[in-house]
Enzyme design. Structure first.
Site, PDB file in Angstrom:
ATOM      1  N   LEU A  15      -1.567  -0.464  -0.254  1.00 50.82           N
ATOM      2  CA  LEU A  15      -1.200  -1.869  -0.106  1.00 50.82           C
ATOM      3  C   LEU A  15      -2.415  -2.764   0.039  1.00 50.82           C
ATOM      4  CD1 LEU A  15       2.081  -2.142   1.976  1.00 50.82           C
ATOM      5  CD2 LEU A  15       1.689  -2.511  -0.439  1.00 50.82           C
ATOM      6  N   SER A  16      -3.582  -2.200  -0.002  1.00 53.49           N
ATOM      7  CA  SER A  16      -4.819  -2.973   0.087  1.00 53.49           C
ATOM      8  C   SER A  16      -5.446  -3.078  -1.296  1.00 53.49           C
ATOM      9  CB  SER A  16      -5.803  -2.290   1.045  1.00 53.49           C
ATOM     10  OG  SER A  16      -7.088  -2.835   0.898  1.00 53.49           O
TER      11      SER A  16
END
Length: 183
Positions: A15-16
């Site tokens: 998610l980064s």
């Protein structure tokens, strides 16, 4: 025989988007710089307390335990889904689709997905997240370089030039000539 590879640990969460940048660059440079790249799926929520990627990161943890040779490909497919195609990575079907696109059989992917809530997988992800925190992580990506009995923690995907300097290597930009053949 050349020098032994140096070890780099990359703590990341899919998610980064910044983790993705560091991931791609380090995957391209691991052979150029003669480093052993240790991919360390880490729950950013354990560091920042809220991301929504728990199942995806547990799935990557079980992939690392059972099929480490597929970890790079499955990680990349999850990033492609969420950041390139704006597709979901929180639902089981989305995770299965990413695993299958990375070359894992449907049956094996389902078996691994069934294990994401086991104590072994939960504990492994927690241990990896705790390890990142012990190095001083306050977000992701974190790259830890182990060089000549020294440990260096670098935060962010914009530290590759500094990493090259620490390794005594040249920084050739995000897509070095040796990596363009793979793209």
């Amino acid at each position: 025989m050349g020098p032994l590879p140096r070890t780099l640990e990359l703590f990341y969460d899919v998610l980064s988007p910044y983790s993705w940048l560091a991931f791609e660059v380090l995957c391209r440079y691991k052979n150029i710089w003669n480093v052993s790249l240790q991919l360390r799926p880490t729950l950013i929520a354990g560091i920042m307390k809220d991301s929504g990627s728990l199942t995806a990161m547990r799935f990557l943890t079980v992939v690392k335990l059972e099929h480490p040779e597929l970890l790079e490909k499955v990680s990349r497919e999850l990033w492609m889904r969420v950041w390139s195609r704006d597709e979901d990575i929180t639902e089981p079907q989305s995770i299965l689709a990413a695993a299958e696109k990375a070359g894992m059989s449907t049956g094996r992917a389902r078996e691994l997905l069934e294990r994401v809530s086991t104590p072994q997988v939960k504990n492994q992800l927690k241990e990896t997240t705790d390890a990142a925190c012990r190095y001083g992580a306050f977000g992701l990506p974190v790259t830890v370089a182990h060089l000549d009995d020294e440990t260096y923690m670098l935060f962010g995907s914009d530290r590759m030039e500094l990493l090259a300097h620490l390794l005594g290597e040249k920084w050739l930009g995000p897509v070095p000539p040796a990596a363009t053949a793979r793209l």
